[in-house]
Scaffold this active site. Structure first.
Site: not given
Length: 486
Positions: A248-249
Site C-alpha cells: 500500500s501507498k
RNA sequence: GUCCCUAUCGUCUAGCCCGGUCUAGGACACCGCCCUUUCACGGCGGCAGCACGGGUUCGAAUCCCGUUGGGGACGCCA
C-alpha cells in the site's frame, strides 16, 4: 464470452494517484493474454467515485503503463462518462422485478450493521424495503426520502463460477444479500457499472485481483438477472509485502513510478512482476516480452499470495543491466547522472562516447540505474575524501607518497595513456622496486577514486586521462605527507 | 466475528490434477572455494522446506477430513 468468440480483455484501474504494483501485474497478465490469443486489450478508468478521481491520477497510470511497454488497444474509456448507459438497465431490472427501490437511510443501515456486529455475523441487508409498493415509495419520496436501487437476491441456492486460476468458487446466496446497484441520486455503483461495461465492451475474460472475488458473485448474479453471457474469470492472488500485509501507498511501498525513478528497468520490473506468483514450469526466470507472450499461462498462476522480495527484484534488474547493449544502457543512465548533479545534460551529450566507456566499466557492478552515479562519481570529480579503512591500509605504509609521485612521473612520460601502457608502466615500476604490483595498485586506486573497490585501475585511469590522474596522484601524495594516514 | 480463498527451503517457485521415478528440483539471499590489481561478474560447492493431526493405501508432498497459520471481502467506495 462475447458472441464473436474473440478474446477481449481489459484493465480497469481506479485513479487513486498511485500506480500500484498489483495493478501493473494484472495489466501484464491481461496484456500477455491478449497478445498471445490475438485478442484486444482495453483500458477503462473506473472513476464513478467522482469525489476521489482526478485526471492527474489517471495520467500517472497512463505514464506507468507506457513506461512498462504495455500498450492498450482501446480506450481509455472513462466510466464517469458512461453514466447514461447504466440507467436503462437499472430500469429494466426494476420493471421485471429483479430489483427494487430501497428507502433505508444511512442511519438505518448503520444500525443494522452494528446489530450484525453485535451478533458476530457478516452484515447483509435485511431486505426490509423489498415488499414496499410503488405507492409507498412515491409517498416516502415525497417526504424527502430518496430511494436507492437494490438487486433482489434469492435466499435459495448458491452462486458459483469457474475461475481460470482458482477453479470453482461458490458462495451461498443467503450470505450475499440484496446489494445496492444504483445510488439514491441515480448513479450506478461499481458492481453494476462493471457488469454493464464489460458486457457492452464484449469482454470475454475478466482477469483481476483476488480481492474482487466477493464482487464477482454479485456480478454473476447481475449477469444472470440481465440475461447476459458471463465472461470467463481469472482471479490472481494479491501481492503482499515482506510483512505479509497488502502492498500500500500508505505504508510507503514503492509504486511503479517509484521503481522507475529508483533506477529499475521497465523490462526487468515487468519480468519480475510477471514471474511473481507464476512459473512456466521449467527453471527459466529471465524472459523477453516476446517469450512471455509465448509461454505465459493464466492457469499456471499460483493460488496463494506471493510476497514481493525487493532483493530479488534488485538481482533481476542487475541481470537486465548486464544484458543490455552499452549504448542503450548509457542512454538510460544519463538522466540519472544529470539528476545527481554530476554533469550537465550538454556535457553528457558532448562526451557521449567517453560516457559509454564509463558505463561499460560500471555495468557489471551496478544493480540499479541510480547506483551508477555513486559508483562512478569519481569519473566526474576528484574524490573529496578517501575511504578511512583504505587510508589505514594503503596510505600509512612508509614510502607511499614517494611511490605515488614516481608513478605520476612515469605516467607523465608514456607515449600514450591507454590501459595497456598504464598497466605496463606500473608493472615496470613494481619490478624495479622488487615489489608486488599490488603495492602500487591499491594506493593508486585510493588516490584516483577515493575508494578501495571499483573498476579495473588501468581502465579507469585511462578514462580519467593523464592530466587528471597526475593531479590526483600529486594531491594524494601531498595529503599523505601532511599527515593523512599517520 | 462471518463468508470466501490459500498452505513445499527465510522469500519466489517446480512437483500435486493422473499416489511410487522426490534421499523434494531451480532461483534470490546467506556461507565457503576458485578466477582475480580491488570490487563486481562468472564458475563450483554448501545451508535450508513438503504447517500440524488423523485417515485412505503395500506406498502420500501428491487423495480425504480436521486443526492451526496466512490473505481477502464484509459500504448508497472502487
Amino acid at each position: 464470452m462475447s458472441s464473436s468468440g474473440a478474446v477481449r480483455v481489459r484493465i480497469a484501474p481506479s485513479p487513486t494517484g498511485y500506480f500500484h504494483v498489483g495493478t501493473a501485474r494484472m495489466a501484464i497478465h491481461n496484456f500477455l493474454f491478449a497478445r498471445a490469443t490475438g485478442g484486444t486489450f482495453g483500458l477503462r478508468i473506473e472513476d464513478t467515485d467522482v469525489d476521489r478521481s482526478r485526471q492527474e491520477f489517471v495520467d500517472v497510470i497512463l505514464e506507468g503503463l507506457t513506461w512498462l511497454g504495455i500498450r492498450w488497444d482501446e480506450g481509455p474509456v472513462y466510466q464517469s462518462e458512461r453514466q447514461g448507459l447504466y440507467a436503462p438497465y437499472v430500469e429494466q431490472l426494476l420493471n421485471n422485478g429483479r430489483a427494487y427501490r430501497c428507502v433505508c437511510t444511512p442511519e438505518d443501515l448503520a444500525r443494522e450493521r452494528e446489530e450484525a456486529r453485535a451478533r458476530k455475523q457478516d452484515w447483509k441487508y435485511s431486505g426490509r424495503c423489498r415488499g414496499l409498493s410503488d405507492d409507498e415509495i412515491r409517498r416516502l419520496g415525497a417526504e424527502g426520502r430518496p430511494a436507492a436501487v437494490r438487486l433482489a437476491v434469492t435466499n435459495e441456492g448458491e452462486t458459483a463460477f469457474d475461475d481460470l486460476i482458482g477453479g470453482t468458487f461458490r458462495r451461498r446466496n443467503e450470505d450475499i444479500g440484496d446489494f445496492v446497484i444504483a445510488r439514491s441520486d441515480g448513479r450506478a455503483l461499481y458492481n453494476f457499472a462493471v457488469v454493464v461495461d464489460d458486457h457492452l465492451m464484449e469482454i470475454s475474460h475478466v482477469i483481476r485481483g483476488n480481492d474482487h472475488i466477493n464482487n464477482t458473485y454479485k456480478q454473476v448474479l447481475l449477469y444472470q438477472a440481465l440475461e447476459w453471457d458471463i465472461p470467463q474469470f481469472a482471479h490472481a492472488p494479491l501481492i503482499l509485502r515482506p510483512d505479509k500485509s497488502k502492498v500500500s501507498k500508505r505504508k510507503g511501498d514503492p509504486s511503479v513510478i517509484d521503481y522507475r525513478d529508483q533506477g529499475y528497468l521497465s523490462d526487468a520490473l515487468l519480468n519480475f512482476l510477471c514471474l511473481l506468483g507464476w512459473s512456466p514450469g521449467d527453471n527459466r526466470e529471465i524472459f523477453s516480452l516476446e517469450e512471455l507472450i509465448a509461454i505465459f499461462q493464466l492457469e499456471r498462476v499460483s493460488q496463494s499470495n506471493p510476497i514481493l522480495d525487493p532483493i530479488k527484484l534488485e538481482w533481476m534488474n542487475g541481470e537486465y543491466i548486464r544484458q543490455i547493449p552499452v549504448p542503450d544502457l548509457a542512454g538510460q543512465v544519463r538522466p540519472f547522472v544529470v539528476q545527481a548533479g554530476l554533469a550537465a545534460e550538454s556535457e553528457m551529450v558532448s562526451r557521449a562516447a567517453w560516457f559509454e566507456r564509463v558505463v561499460a566499466q560500471l555495468q557489471e557492478r551496478c544493480k540499479t540505474l541510480v547506483e551508477f552515479s555513486a559508483a562512478g562519481a569519481f569519473f566526474f570529480r576528484a574524490p573529496s575524501e578517501y575511504d578511512v579503512k583504505g587510508v589505514e591500509k594503503h596510505f600509512s605504509k612508509p614510502g607511499v607518497s614517494d611511490r605515488l609521485r614516481r608513478l605520476a612521473e612515469a605516467w607523465n612520460k608514456t607515449v600514450d595513456f591507454e590501459s595497456e601502457t598504464i598497466g605496463a608502466t606500473m608493472r615496470a615500476l613494481a619490478e624495479k622496486d622488487g615489489t608486488k604490483l599490488a603495492v602500487y595498485i591499491h594506493p593508486a586506486r585510493l588516490a584516483l577514486t577515493g575508494a578501495t573497490a571499483g573498476p579495473g585501475l588501468f581502465e579507469l585511469a585511462a578514462l580519467l586521462g593523464r592530466e587528471e590522474c597526475l593531479a590526483r596522484l600529486q594531491h594524494a601524495a601531498s595529503a599523505i605527507d601532511s599527515g593523512l594516514g599517520t
